[in-house]
Design an enzyme around this catalytic site. Structure first.
Site, mmCIF file in Angstrom:
data_model
loop_
_atom_site.group_PDB
_atom_site.id
_atom_site.type_symbol
_atom_site.label_atom_id
_atom_site.label_comp_id
_atom_site.label_asym_id
_atom_site.label_seq_id
_atom_site.Cartn_x
_atom_site.Cartn_y
_atom_site.Cartn_z
ATOM 1 N N TYR A 191 0.858 -1.192 0.000
ATOM 2 C CA TYR A 191 0.000 0.000 0.000
ATOM 3 C C TYR A 191 0.887 1.232 0.000
ATOM 4 O O TYR A 191 1.851 1.300 0.767
ATOM 5 C CB TYR A 191 -0.876 0.018 1.257
ATOM 6 C CG TYR A 191 -1.616 1.326 1.447
ATOM 7 C CD1 TYR A 191 -2.853 1.533 0.846
ATOM 8 C CD2 TYR A 191 -1.065 2.369 2.202
ATOM 9 C CE1 TYR A 191 -3.525 2.736 0.992
ATOM 10 C CE2 TYR A 191 -1.727 3.578 2.349
ATOM 11 C CZ TYR A 191 -2.955 3.750 1.746
ATOM 12 O OH TYR A 191 -3.616 4.936 1.881
ATOM 13 N N GLU A 249 -2.735 7.623 -4.645
ATOM 14 C CA GLU A 249 -2.697 6.368 -3.894
ATOM 15 C C GLU A 249 -2.651 5.170 -4.826
ATOM 16 O O GLU A 249 -3.303 5.175 -5.868
ATOM 17 C CB GLU A 249 -3.949 6.275 -2.998
ATOM 18 C CG GLU A 249 -4.005 5.037 -2.124
ATOM 19 C CD GLU A 249 -5.317 4.944 -1.347
ATOM 20 O OE1 GLU A 249 -5.325 5.291 -0.160
ATOM 21 O OE2 GLU A 249 -6.332 4.530 -1.939
#
Lengths: 361, 288
Positions: free
Chosen positions: A100, A183
């Site tokens: 992530y 992201e």
């Protein structure tokens, strides 16, 4: 403004970040021939601005043979109530590991903040809650054009260099595209390299023009009209129409309505320089909401001319009662104009809001 | 007087624009009434040699400072050029840059503020009304007639709401030491904590009114950093989540920074929070 996944991925690709091969299908179109080149197994993803899309059924696995049916299914299945207008069909990657990474702005540090976790994917929010230490975080000076190596090592020192390279490239996207958030979740390693399997990019509304991004939001007719006049406008579900100048004062007016047990129908900030024309349009706009029983106009400022505001209110000529609280120059002239027309003009914000709540009851 | 005083000279960026020239007049009117220096120069690239309201205009800060003595900047230029103006002011050695301009892209603001920080220049704003020390100095667009000199400092993220509170204070007979509008954007130069630190050093200021909004946690950070008596008011209790209420900063992101939880956290830190602006004077009297 939040971009859709396929739009964000295109910008990532331009910065040298690998993305899965894929094709975009828009509602009403046939399945493009390109789908056949994506391999035996594909991922079909609804392109909607919804958090937790995967868990809500917006991401489906399919075989090349039934991709068309899966696409069709997604077009007919709103995700958390949001209709699906485009679908992304992608190759299914041979994933080894999911990471992530996100880059945002830390308001109190006034710096970019990078978050990295060695276990990415759909459970990242749970990880943030149950094991916050698993998410590493660094901030650094916005005057640097690259993330320094030592910080990349601090974030992701024990993973392969390709992952760190993507993190730095994501920072380039973040800066170049005026992003509030960039992201990748998950950022995946495969035998063929490192890929952004998903992509999220939120662009600063104040930079949309220089980024060449056209705004395409679902607005009501009144919201569109408000935008034309440069008003900041939000519709709510009460009965008291609200017009103020300045976001803070207008918000405080809504809060005060709530305090006196009334319910606001909207938020409308006319902005600086509330002149006759702008006030007229604002009053007409708010009066056009069928739910509005009374309108409160709360304007304060050194350069607001009360006589102009009063003329704007009179010219709007709406059927609802208008309660006015004005402080500025030419106050007496404004008061004189309004008094003759049956409008109520009150001196303090408390009085004006209380009167509006009573009138709406 | 926490950022300067009447002896400071000011340079205005965007002096030849409509807003710039309008406010140069008001700032200089104020400076004259308190015996201060006010705006001594304007900077507009390409318009050097002109004059606005009796103030000479230069092409750059360097040119302006070769002829005029100044330590502060007020910036009115359009959003796309404002980051550059802040950096120019800092680079030229000015101590303070007040950025009135709204809608500056946040990356521009972040970089300009970081650069100003390196140069030792404090930035107020962007997207703010500036500051006013009644009887001393006015930098920006605050309406001076609402204020009166006294001992309460005011710090606010908002524009007109600040005027509302200042008006309430003045009507209640409570004067102000310095009123600072720190701006409503996600990234701002001087924060509540920075301004509170200056108020602590200021013998004139006895208590501070902090006017916050939904979004972020700068209010809590400020209160945690200070021993000053503080009364807070937070606007946006009824703001619906994920709706933008004008200020870029005034947007609630997934529960973070919503007004009710902000108020709870402030109360937890021992701060008195007014539930409406008109309650502020009463709470201030209680504090003394």
């Amino acid at each position: 403004m939040k971009l859709l996944e396929f739009e964000a991925k295109e910008l990532f690709r331009e910065e040298g970040i690998r993305i899965p091969r894929g094709v975009v299908v828009r509602k009403g179109e046939d399945l493009p021939a390109g789908v056949a080149d994506l391999g035996d197994q594909v991922v079909v993803k609804a392109q909607v601005d919804v958090g937790g899309r995967g868990k809500a059924g917006g991401v489906m696995m399919a075989d090349a043979g039934n991709a068309g049916e899966t696409v069709h299914h997604l077009f007919n299945t709103p995700i958390k109530g949001v209709p699906v207008n485009s679908v992304l069909v992608e190759e299914r990657l041979p994933i080894e590991h999911e990471y992530y990474v996100s880059i945002a702005i830390d308001r109190s540090q006034k710096q970019p903040v990078i978050l990295f976790a060695e276990t990415g994917g759909v459970h990242i929010e749970e990880t943030a809650r149950t094991n916050p230490k698993a998410i590493r975080k660094v901030t650094f000076s916005p005057l640097l054009s690259d993330i320094p190596e030592f910080l990349l090592r601090e974030l992701a020192g024990n993973v392969q260099a390709g992952v760190r390279d993507v993190v730095n490239r994501l920072y380039h996207v973040f800066c170049k595209r005026d992003a509030l958030l960039a992201e990748i979740n998950p950022l995946v390693t495969t035998p063929n390299g490192v890929y952004a399997a998903d992509a999220k990019l939120i662009i600063d509304d104040n930079a949309l023009a220089r980024q060449g991004i056209a705004v395409n939001r679902d607005l009501t007719e009144r919201e569109k009209e408000a935008e034309v006049h440069g008003f900041s406008y939000v519709e709510l579900d009460g009965t008291i129409g609200v017009i103020g100048n300045g976001a803070g004062l207008t918000m405080a007016t809504l809060d005060l309505i709530d305090h006196f047990k009334g319910r606001a129908a909207n938020f409308l900030d006319v902005g600086g320089g509330a002149d006759q024309e702008r006030v007229k349009y604002a009053v007409r706009l708010v009066a056009g909401m069928p739910s509005v029983r009374v309108i409160i106009v709360n304007l304060l400022g050194g350069i607001t001319r009360c006589d102009e505001v009063a003329r704007g209110i009179i010219e709007a000529g709406v059927s609802q009662e208008v309660i006015v609280r004005l402080a500025g120059t030419n106050e007496e002239e404004g008061q004189r104009l309004l008094a003759g027309r049956g409008y109520r003009m009150l001196e303090s914000m408390d009085e004006a809001v209380r009167a509006a709540v009573e009138a709406a009851a | 007087m926490i950022y300067g005083d009447r002896t400071d000279g000011t340079i205005v960026w965007g002096a030849t624009g409509r807003q710039g020239s309008f406010h140069i007049n008001l700032m200089n009117e104020y400076a004259r009434s308190v015996g201060g220096r006010g705006v001594v120069a304007g900077v507009t690239p390409g318009k050097g040699g002109q004059e606005v309201c009796g103030v000479p205009v230069y092409n750059s800060a360097r040119e302006a400072l070769s002829e005029q003595d100044a330590s502060t900047a007020v910036i009115f230029v359009p959003a796309g050029a404002a980051g550059d103006a802040i950096m120019e002011a800092a680079h030229a050695g000015l101590d303070l840059a007040v950025a009135i301009t709204e809608h500056i892209p946040v990356h521009d603001a972040m970089r300009a503020i970081a650069y100003a920080d390196l140069m030792g220049c404090a930035v107020i704003g962007p997207n703010c009304p500036g500051l006013l020390s009644p009887g001393e100095q006015k930098l920006g667009i605050m309406p001076a007639h609402l204020a009166t000199r006294g001992h309460v400092g005011v710090i606010s993220r908002s524009g007109t709401l600040t005027y509302e509170v200042v008006d309430e204070l003045t009507r209640a007979g409570i004067g102000q030491s310095t009123i600072v509008g720190i701006g409503g954007d996600p990234v701002i130069g001087q924060t509540f904590a920075d301004v509170l630190a200056r108020f602590e050093e200021d013998p004139q200021t006895e208590a501070v009114v902090l006017i916050g909004e939904v979004g972020g946690n700068l209010e809590e950070e400020g209160v945690r950093s200070t021993d000053m008596p503080v009364v807070a008011y937070i606007a946006g209790v009824t703001a619906p989540p994920n709706k933008r209420m004008g200020h870029a900063g005034a947007i609630i992101e997934g529960g973070e920074g919503d007004a009710r939880s902000k108020i709870e956290r402030l109360k937890h830190l021992g701060t008195r929070v007014a539930s409406r602006p008109s309650e502020i004077p009463g709470i201030l009297r209680d504090l003394r």
